[in-house]
Design an enzyme around this catalytic site. Structure first.
Site, PDB file in Angstrom:
ATOM      1  N   GLU A 260       0.840  -1.204   0.000  1.00  0.00           N
ATOM      2  CA  GLU A 260       0.000   0.000   0.000  1.00  0.00           C
ATOM      3  C   GLU A 260       0.871   1.248   0.000  1.00  0.00           C
ATOM      4  O   GLU A 260       1.809   1.314   0.800  1.00  0.00           O
ATOM      5  CB  GLU A 260      -0.919   0.005   1.224  1.00  0.00           C
ATOM      6  CG  GLU A 260      -1.952  -1.107   1.159  1.00  0.00           C
ATOM      7  CD  GLU A 260      -2.941  -1.076   2.342  1.00  0.00           C
ATOM      8  OE1 GLU A 260      -2.910  -0.125   3.126  1.00  0.00           O
ATOM      9  OE2 GLU A 260      -3.729  -2.020   2.457  1.00  0.00           O
ATOM     10  N   HIS A 278      -7.956   1.568   1.590  1.00  0.00           N
ATOM     11  CA  HIS A 278      -7.831   1.393   3.049  1.00  0.00           C
ATOM     12  C   HIS A 278      -8.709   2.411   3.803  1.00  0.00           C
ATOM     13  O   HIS A 278      -8.199   3.244   4.561  1.00  0.00           O
ATOM     14  CB  HIS A 278      -6.368   1.503   3.489  1.00  0.00           C
ATOM     15  CG  HIS A 278      -6.086   0.780   4.760  1.00  0.00           C
ATOM     16  ND1 HIS A 278      -4.924   0.082   4.988  1.00  0.00           N
ATOM     17  CD2 HIS A 278      -6.823   0.637   5.906  1.00  0.00           C
ATOM     18  CE1 HIS A 278      -4.953  -0.443   6.216  1.00  0.00           C
ATOM     19  NE2 HIS A 278      -6.105  -0.114   6.791  1.00  0.00           N
TER      20      HIS A 278
END
Ligand code: NAD
Length: 304
Positions: A260, A278
Site C-alpha cells: 500500500e 484502506h
C-alpha cells in the site's frame, strides 16, 4: 516539557487533549530520513496505519516512552523491539469496529450487484441494463474468518440480510459462536468449501499471512465472492488474481493490499475487482473516537 509528535492525521479534539500535557508537533507524510531525525527527541509519537515504526526507525528513538496508534492493527509497529526498549504501545481497538463492519457490508453488496461498475457505465452516458446482473445475499452462506470485534459486527449485519453464517476462529468458544448464530468450523478449508461469500477479519501475523492461498482458493465454490477489509497480506494476491481472471472467483472487494499504496497491482486491472484505498476506519465517528481514546491513554500514562 513532554514532546509529542503526530505523524498521521488524527481528529482535532484528540490534538487538543494532547496539547494539555505537552508540546505537540504535527508532521505528516514524513519520509524515513525525516522520521529518524524527528523521533530522536520526542517522548510520544501518535500514528495511524500510515507511519511504519520498524526497528531501524525505533533504533533512533532516544527517549520515546509511548507509541499511540489511533486504530486497531499494530502490524506497522515492531512491537517486540518497542517492548525491549521499554516503550509502551497503546491503541484503540474498539473505535472502528462498526465502521469496518459497515464498509464490509457495503463492499459485499457492491460486489454482489456490480454497483461501482454500473455507476461508472452510467456516468459514461451509457444505459446498459444487461451487463451488471448480480446475485442476492439472501439465503447465501457467508464464511467469516476471524470472529473478533469486527467479525462479530459483520455477522450481526449479514444475518439481517438473511445469510447463513459459518465461521473459522480457533480462539473463540462454541458458546460465543452459538450466541452469535454462527456455525463454527474447525478447519479453514471447510469454510472455503461451503461459502458463497468469504470475508476476512483476522490480524496479519506470520501465522495468518496468506491464510487464503492457492490451496484454499482451489477448494472454493465456483463464483464465490471475497471481501477483505483486514490486511492485504492475508490473501496470496497472485493466486487471487489468477482465480479472478479465470472466473473461478466471481468478484473480490478489497480495502487492503499486500503493498500500500498498490504499485502496478494487476488486481486493479480486472473488471471483477472493486475496492477502496484502506478506508475501513475512515469515518468521522471512528476517527474521532480512535483519536480521543489514544490521547486519553497518553494523558493517563504521562500523569502516572
Ligand atoms: P480482534 O482482535 O477483535 O479479532 C481478530 C480475531 O481473529 C480474533 O477473534 C482472533 O481469535 C482471530 N484470529 C487470530 N488468529 C487467527 C487465525 N489464525 N485464524 C482464525 N482466526 C484468528 O480484531 P478486530 O478489531 O476484529 O480487527 C481485525 C483486523 O481488522 C485487525 O487486525 C486489522 O488488521 C483489521 N482492520 C482493518 C481496518 C481497515 O481500515 N480496513 C480497520 C481496523 C481493523
Amino acid at each position: 516539557m513532554v514532546n509529542i509528535l503526530i505523524t498521521d492525521e488524527i481528529h482535532k479534539d484528540a490534538v487538543e487533549i494532547l496539547k494539555r500535557v505537552g508540546e505537540v508537533e504535527i508532521a505528516t507524510n514524513l519520509n524515513k530520513m525525516e522520521l529518524k531525525r524527528k523521533i530522536k527527541d520526542i517522548d510520544v509519537i501518535v500514528i495511524r496505519s500510515g507511519t511504519k515504526l520498524t526497528r531501524d526507525i525505533l533504533e533512533h528513538a532516544k527517549k520515546l516512552k509511548i507509541i499511540a496508534r489511533a486504530g486497531v492493527g499494530v502490524d506497522n509497529i515492531d512491537i517486540q523491539y518497542a517492548t525491549e526498549k521499554g516503550i509502551i504501545v497503546v491503541n484503540s481497538p474498539d473505535a472502528s469496529s462498526i465502521s469496518v463492519a459497515e464498509l464490509t457490508m457495503g463492499l459485499m453488496l457492491s460486489a454482489a450487484r456490480n454497483i461501482p461498475q454500473a455507476t461508472a457505465s452510467l456516468k459514461r452516458g451509457e444505459w446498459d441494463r444487461k451487463s451488471f446482473k448480480g446475485v442476492e445475499l439472501y439465503g447465501k452462506t457467508l464464511g467469516v474468518i476471524g470472529l473478533g470485534r469486527i467479525g462479530q459486527q459483520v455477522v450481526k449485519r449479514a444475518k439481517a440480510f438473511g445469510m447463513n453464517i459459518v465461521g473459522y476462529d480457533p480462539y473463540i468458544s462454541e458458546e460465543v459462536a452459538r450466541s452469535l448464530g454462527v456455525k463454527l468450523l474447525s478447519d479453514i478449508n471447510e469454510l472455503c468449501k461451503v461459502s458463497d461469500f468469504i470475508t476476512l477479519h483476522v490480524p496479519l501475523t506470520p501465522k495468518t499471512r496468506h491464510i487464503i492461498g492457492r490451496e484454499q482458493i482451489s477448494l472454493m465454490k465456483k463464483n464465490v465472492i471475497i471481501i477483505n477489509c483486514a490486511r492485504g497480506g492475508l490473501i496470496d494476491e497472485k493466486a487471487l488474481y489468477e482465480a479472478l481472471r479465470n472466473r473461478k472467483i466471481r468478484a473480490a472487494a478489497l480495502d487492503v493490499f499486500e503493498e500500500e499504496p498498490p504499485k502496478n497491482n494487476p488486481l486493479l486491472t480486472l473488471d471483477n475487482v472493486i475496492g477502496t484505498p484502506h478506508q475501513g476506519a475512515s469515518t468521522e465517528e471512528a476517527q474521532k473516537s480512535a483519536g480521543i481514546i489514544v490521547a486519553e491513554q497518553v494523558v493517563k500514562i504521562l500523569r502516572g
